[in-house]
Scaffold this active site. Structure first.
Site, short mmCIF file in Angstrom:
data_model
loop_
_atom_site.label_atom_id
_atom_site.label_comp_id
_atom_site.label_asym_id
_atom_site.label_seq_id
_atom_site.Cartn_x
_atom_site.Cartn_y
_atom_site.Cartn_z
N ASN A 146 0.84 -1.21 0.00
CA ASN A 146 0.00 0.00 0.00
C ASN A 146 0.87 1.25 0.00
O ASN A 146 1.96 1.27 0.57
CB ASN A 146 -0.95 0.00 1.20
CG ASN A 146 -0.40 0.73 2.40
OD1 ASN A 146 -0.47 1.96 2.48
ND2 ASN A 146 0.18 -0.02 3.33
N PHE A 196 -1.85 8.11 4.29
CA PHE A 196 -2.66 8.68 5.39
C PHE A 196 -3.94 9.34 4.86
O PHE A 196 -4.31 10.44 5.28
CB PHE A 196 -1.86 9.70 6.20
CG PHE A 196 -0.84 9.13 7.14
CD1 PHE A 196 -0.71 7.76 7.33
CD2 PHE A 196 0.00 9.97 7.84
CE1 PHE A 196 0.24 7.24 8.21
CE2 PHE A 196 0.95 9.46 8.73
CZ PHE A 196 1.07 8.10 8.91
N SER A 206 5.25 4.97 8.86
CA SER A 206 4.71 4.76 7.53
C SER A 206 5.73 5.20 6.49
O SER A 206 6.31 6.29 6.62
CB SER A 206 3.41 5.54 7.34
OG SER A 206 3.03 5.53 5.97
N ASN A 222 4.98 6.08 3.54
CA ASN A 222 4.23 6.75 2.48
C ASN A 222 4.02 8.24 2.69
O ASN A 222 3.35 8.89 1.89
CB ASN A 222 2.88 6.05 2.29
CG ASN A 222 3.04 4.60 1.91
OD1 ASN A 222 3.87 4.26 1.06
ND2 ASN A 222 2.29 3.72 2.55
N THR A 223 4.57 8.80 3.76
CA THR A 223 4.59 10.24 3.97
C THR A 223 6.04 10.68 3.98
O THR A 223 6.79 10.31 4.89
CB THR A 223 3.91 10.63 5.30
OG1 THR A 223 2.53 10.26 5.26
CG2 THR A 223 4.03 12.13 5.55
N LYS A 240 4.88 3.38 17.24
CA LYS A 240 4.93 2.36 16.20
C LYS A 240 6.14 2.58 15.32
O LYS A 240 6.29 3.65 14.71
CB LYS A 240 3.65 2.38 15.36
CG LYS A 240 3.54 1.21 14.38
CD LYS A 240 2.14 1.11 13.80
CE LYS A 240 1.96 -0.14 12.95
NZ LYS A 240 0.56 -0.30 12.48
N ASN A 251 5.56 -1.64 11.56
CA ASN A 251 4.79 -1.18 10.41
C ASN A 251 5.20 -2.00 9.17
O ASN A 251 5.84 -3.04 9.29
CB ASN A 251 5.04 0.32 10.20
CG ASN A 251 3.84 1.05 9.62
OD1 ASN A 251 3.20 0.56 8.69
ND2 ASN A 251 3.52 2.21 10.17
#
Length: 369
Positions: free
Chosen positions: A121, A125, A183, A185-186, A221, A250
């Site tokens: 993925n 967010f 994450s 993805n940021t 996390k 994660n």
């Protein structure tokens, strides 16, 4: 658990006309949206019997009926925490939630790796923001521990300030908060795992928690892509604070376990079965560094055996999400029955007595599934 007679992603009346193969051929994000809709409409199966007493778990002062939770990422906007709890999860973590709504990355951004039971993925967010989530949660009774996973807006001038806003907003509604700095993805977010940045982040987050009316447990996390030197630094920072615990881990940016498979080259974080060995080794290595600080283990749990291994590596409780895509919702019941059987087979009385009994093997890379 009594389930409707369907065995794909979800076993729900709304989806009875759709075969398992058809569901798995749907765009992954469309299928996920259908799942949330079905749960929101009250069409989910409910647990029909109490959990075995052997599964009762204490976590940071929280009394869990069982140690198995729904991980963050499934219910980003707190649309279905109550139905999830009624299915039999011991905890339900919603989010990641950012102060302002954001649409996330362009679609497509969610991909199955069918041959390996993995998921990639790069959602970014996507969520409706603090106000919408707060409105849903403020009068809601959830019959399980409710976690709120907080994050930062992609275009924020100060990521740390966004986490502080999350603590202020949800400290009195949540049973625990998760500070998600892992994450992939940021852009720039994982930099908050660095020594100096992490000190500032935890300092301000825990100061905000101290000013709240209720002392809500706070978890951090972290990513599975950290090496042991980075884990040393993180542990040193954590042990100098009153942070309650960690969530390990994660998603990963590594692709060695799925190399060459369709969708494996998509950008984003890899979750599901291919993540299990890496995330579990990082969990055990973290356990050796943080003593008895509570850890929630997540990453690649896909069976009763993998759930037990995560606990044996040092997790006090566990979470899953991606495996439900391939295993169906009765996976939850299978895992709980398997854990109960494992406790009894060892002649023990509670699942906590199995926690950490193979930490050294997993940390050294001598154990894997």
């Amino acid at each position: 658990m009594i389930l409707a007679p369907l065995s794909p992603l979800l076993r729900l009346p709304l989806l009875q006309g759709v075969s398992q193969q058809a569901l798995l051929q749907m765009d992954a994000e469309t299928a996920h949206g259908a799942t949330i809709t079905a749960l929101r409409l009250g069409l989910a199966p409910q647990q029909s019997h109490p959990d075995a007493p052997e599964l009762r778990t204490a976590l940071c002062g929280l009394d869990l009926a069982n140690p198995v939770g729904m991980a963050a990422g499934f219910d980003k906007n707190a649309e279905v925490p109550r139905p999830l709890a009624q299915m039999g999860f011991g905890m339900v973590e919603i989010g990641t939630v950012t102060p302002r709504p954001q649409s996330g990355n362009p679609k497509p951004r969610l991909f199955r790796i069918m041959g390996a039971h993995g998921v990639v993925n790069r959602m970014g967010f996507n969520n409706q923001g603090h106000d919408a989530v707060f409105a849903r949660l403020k009068d809601l009774r959830v019959p399980a521990a409710l976690g709120v996973n907080i994050g930062a807006n992609k275009d924020s001038d100060d990521f740390v300030a966004d986490y502080v806003l999350g603590v202020r907003r949800f400290a009195e509604l949540a049973d625990y908060l998760t500070v998600n700095v892992s994450s992939p993805n940021t852009p720039g977010l994982r930099n908050l795992q660095g020594d100096e940045a992490l000190r500032r982040l935890l300092g301000e987050v825990l100061s905000a928690r101290a000013r709240a009316k209720t002392r809500v447990p706070v978890f951090l996390k972290i990513a599975p892509d950290l090496d042991e030197t980075a884990l040393d630094a993180i542990a040193a920072v954590i042990l100098a604070t009153d942070l309650d615990g960690l969530i390990v881990s994660n998603t990963t940016i590594a692709r060695d376990t799925v190399a060459g498979l369709p969708n494996a080259s998509e950008a984003g974080g890899l979750s599901g079965r291919p993540l299990f060995n890496l995330s579990t080794r990082r969990l055990a290595q973290t356990r050796l560094r943080v003593g008895d600080r509570p850890i929630i283990g997540v990453g690649g749990i896909h069976s009763p055996q993998s759930a037990l291994a995560k606990l044996q590596a040092g997790a006090n409780a566990i979470q899953l999400y991606s495996a439900l895509v391939f295993g169906g919702l009765d996976l939850l019941d299978r895992i709980k029955r398997g854990l109960t059987a494992a406790v009894r087979a060892e002649g023990k009385t509670n699942i906590a007595q199995l926690v950490g009994n193979r930490t050294a093997d997993w940390a050294a890379g001598k154990a894997q599934l």
